[in-house]
Design an enzyme around this catalytic site. Structure first.
Site, PDB file in Angstrom:
ATOM      1  N   ARG A 151      12.758  25.017   0.215  1.00  0.00           N
ATOM      2  CA  ARG A 151      11.338  25.061   0.572  1.00  0.00           C
ATOM      3  C   ARG A 151      10.468  25.495  -0.616  1.00  0.00           C
ATOM      4  O   ARG A 151       9.697  26.450  -0.563  1.00  0.00           O
ATOM      5  CB  ARG A 151      11.057  25.929   1.803  1.00  0.00           C
ATOM      6  CG  ARG A 151       9.977  25.281   2.678  1.00  0.00           C
ATOM      7  CD  ARG A 151       9.307  26.231   3.628  1.00  0.00           C
ATOM      8  NE  ARG A 151       8.367  27.096   2.953  1.00  0.00           N
ATOM      9  CZ  ARG A 151       7.109  26.755   2.612  1.00  0.00           C
ATOM     10  NH1 ARG A 151       6.633  25.581   2.923  1.00  0.00           N
ATOM     11  NH2 ARG A 151       6.330  27.594   1.989  1.00  0.00           N
ATOM     12  N   GLU A 193     -15.564   7.224   7.139  1.00  0.00           N
ATOM     13  CA  GLU A 193     -14.748   6.280   7.917  1.00  0.00           C
ATOM     14  C   GLU A 193     -14.406   6.912   9.249  1.00  0.00           C
ATOM     15  O   GLU A 193     -14.768   8.059   9.528  1.00  0.00           O
ATOM     16  CB  GLU A 193     -13.471   5.895   7.157  1.00  0.00           C
ATOM     17  CG  GLU A 193     -12.545   7.057   6.857  1.00  0.00           C
ATOM     18  CD  GLU A 193     -11.335   6.664   6.006  1.00  0.00           C
ATOM     19  OE1 GLU A 193     -10.792   5.563   6.170  1.00  0.00           O
ATOM     20  OE2 GLU A 193     -10.935   7.502   5.174  1.00  0.00           O
ATOM     21  N   ARG A 222       0.857  -1.203   0.000  1.00  0.00           N
ATOM     22  CA  ARG A 222       0.000   0.000   0.000  1.00  0.00           C
ATOM     23  C   ARG A 222       0.888   1.248   0.000  1.00  0.00           C
ATOM     24  O   ARG A 222       0.666   2.189  -0.759  1.00  0.00           O
ATOM     25  CB  ARG A 222      -0.924  -0.021   1.222  1.00  0.00           C
ATOM     26  CG  ARG A 222      -1.812   1.194   1.332  1.00  0.00           C
ATOM     27  CD  ARG A 222      -2.917   1.023   2.361  1.00  0.00           C
ATOM     28  NE  ARG A 222      -2.423   1.015   3.728  1.00  0.00           N
ATOM     29  CZ  ARG A 222      -3.187   0.792   4.805  1.00  0.00           C
ATOM     30  NH1 ARG A 222      -4.477   0.561   4.653  1.00  0.00           N
ATOM     31  NH2 ARG A 222      -2.679   0.803   6.015  1.00  0.00           N
ATOM     32  N   LYS A 228      -2.308   6.762   2.525  1.00  0.00           N
ATOM     33  CA  LYS A 228      -2.071   6.981   3.959  1.00  0.00           C
ATOM     34  C   LYS A 228      -0.992   8.062   4.101  1.00  0.00           C
ATOM     35  O   LYS A 228       0.181   7.775   4.366  1.00  0.00           O
ATOM     36  CB  LYS A 228      -1.644   5.647   4.595  1.00  0.00           C
ATOM     37  CG  LYS A 228      -2.040   5.531   6.047  1.00  0.00           C
ATOM     38  CD  LYS A 228      -1.939   4.092   6.498  1.00  0.00           C
ATOM     39  CE  LYS A 228      -1.851   3.938   7.990  1.00  0.00           C
ATOM     40  NZ  LYS A 228      -2.983   4.387   8.755  1.00  0.00           N
ATOM     41  N   HIS A 281       7.590  24.271  -3.357  1.00  0.00           N
ATOM     42  CA  HIS A 281       6.546  23.248  -3.378  1.00  0.00           C
ATOM     43  C   HIS A 281       6.836  22.129  -4.375  1.00  0.00           C
ATOM     44  O   HIS A 281       6.597  20.967  -4.099  1.00  0.00           O
ATOM     45  CB  HIS A 281       5.190  23.878  -3.726  1.00  0.00           C
ATOM     46  CG  HIS A 281       4.621  24.697  -2.617  1.00  0.00           C
ATOM     47  ND1 HIS A 281       5.205  25.864  -2.188  1.00  0.00           N
ATOM     48  CD2 HIS A 281       3.526  24.510  -1.839  1.00  0.00           C
ATOM     49  CE1 HIS A 281       4.494  26.364  -1.192  1.00  0.00           C
ATOM     50  NE2 HIS A 281       3.466  25.563  -0.960  1.00  0.00           N
TER      51      HIS A 281
HETATM   52  N1  PLP Z   1      -8.964   4.709   7.915  1.00  0.00           N
HETATM   53  C1  PLP Z   1      -8.059   5.606   8.337  1.00  0.00           C
HETATM   54  C2  PLP Z   1      -8.288   7.058   8.049  1.00  0.00           C
HETATM   55  C3  PLP Z   1      -6.905   5.186   9.036  1.00  0.00           C
HETATM   56  O1  PLP Z   1      -5.982   6.086   9.433  1.00  0.00           O
HETATM   57  C4  PLP Z   1      -6.733   3.805   9.322  1.00  0.00           C
HETATM   58  C5  PLP Z   1      -5.575   3.324  10.060  1.00  0.00           C
HETATM   59  O2  PLP Z   1      -4.840   4.056  10.672  1.00  0.00           O
HETATM   60  C6  PLP Z   1      -7.714   2.906   8.872  1.00  0.00           C
HETATM   61  C7  PLP Z   1      -8.801   3.387   8.157  1.00  0.00           C
HETATM   62  C8  PLP Z   1      -7.561   1.413   9.112  1.00  0.00           C
HETATM   63  O3  PLP Z   1      -6.568   0.904   8.264  1.00  0.00           O
HETATM   64  P1  PLP Z   1      -5.756  -0.434   8.593  1.00  0.00           P
HETATM   65  O4  PLP Z   1      -6.770  -1.503   8.767  1.00  0.00           O
HETATM   66  O5  PLP Z   1      -4.909  -0.647   7.392  1.00  0.00           O
HETATM   67  O6  PLP Z   1      -4.999  -0.180   9.857  1.00  0.00           O
END
Ligand code: PLP
Length: 286
Positions: free
Chosen positions: A99, A183, A50, A147, A101
């Protein structure tokens, strides 16, 4: 405690990061949190792939092979004597003294570090009787499938819940049909309605590793799982709700705002058991 930084083991509290690191100045980076237990790192490939795929999306060079990272991570875990804990991995676009962007030249060294720390403290009652969660607007951008370390809206949402005695915030967006829940601040969620399990599709939310494992396990055990948008009204009329994440694993929800749920409900208990067994099997396999 040791940390791993750019190829070396260092003291965790040493002052090592240059102030002009783009992770600090632009939030220009990615992270992963992995669960560690009895020397095993759970779902290592899933997490690292990921991160690698997001690094490629953002044009951040990925500095090591997965095998190198895995070996170093195992060394770090044993150096810090972590039995039950978390492996935190961060990758930033490195130091940029201008610095500016725009991306610096690809030859700029990225910053890659890992921390191996004991599991954060979570009240076990949350698993036994369910967590309290609070709704909060989803103020994030359109890059939520990655992430990234740009976590200010998640920090606000989780802090809102924390100040009210809650464990997690469930974030919502709004369209012409009303509010829908995307979420958690750091988790995905599922709800159960008439024995069907529903979870939002991957549409500007994080494709959680736990989420995908739980979907697969539920389906394999014959439970119907539907991935689609969930509006607040439907959410509030659910029979059961549960959160999933690397750290929370499968956690029942007993309350969202003023609405109480049966916790843990039957399907939530089933999901908790399936996930626990799956982790035990994965640990035995390696
Ligand atoms: N959604 C968000 C915004 C997150 O930050 C996380 C984990 O930190 C999750 C979902 C769950 O993801 P995972 O199952 O890969 O830990």
């Amino acid at each position: 405690m040791k940390a791993f930084l750019n190829g070396k083991f260092v003291e965790k509290n040493e002052k090592l990061i240059t102030l002009e690191n783009r992770g600090l100045t632009f939030g220009d980076g990615l992270f992963e949190v992995l669960r560690v237990k009895d020397g095993h790192i759970f779902f290592f490939e899933d997490h690292l792939l990921r991160m690698k795929s997001s690094a490629s999306f953002f044009g951040i060079p990925f500095p090591y092979s997965l095998d190198e990272i895995k070996n170093r991570a195992h060394e770090l875990i044993s150096l810090n004597r972590i039995n039950d804990g978390e492996l935190y991995i961060e990758l930033t676009r490195g130091v940029d003294t201008n610095r500016e962007h725009r991306y610096p030249p690809r030859s700029t060294q990225t910053t890659f570090f890992m921390l191996a720390i004991p599991l954060r403290e979570i009240n076990p009652e949350n698993w036994k009787r369910g967590a309290a969660v609070f709704s909060f607007p989803d103020l994030r951008h359109k890059l939520c499938e990655h992430k990234t370390i740009n976590l200010l809206p998640n920090v606000m949402a989780k802090n809102f819940a924390y100040e009210r005695g809650g464990y997690e915030a469930l974030m919502y967006r709004e369209n012409s049909k009303g509010k829908y829940i995307t979420e958690g601040g750091s988790s995905n969620y599922f709800l159960v309605k008439n024995c069907t399990v529903i979870t939002p599709e991957i549409d500007n939310i994080l494709p959680g590793i736990t989420r995908s494992k739980v979907i697969k396990l539920l389906k394999e055990s014959g439970i119907e799982v539907v991935e689609r948008r969930v509006y607040l009204e439907e959410f509030l009329s659910a029979d059961e709700v549960f959160l999933v994440s690397t750290v929370s694993m499968v956690m029942p929800v007993r309350r969202i705002d003023d609405r109480e749920f049966k916790a843990p409900g039957e399907i939530t208990l089933k999901a908790m058991e399936l996930y626990r067994d799956f982790m035990d099997k994965e640990k035995e396999r390696y």
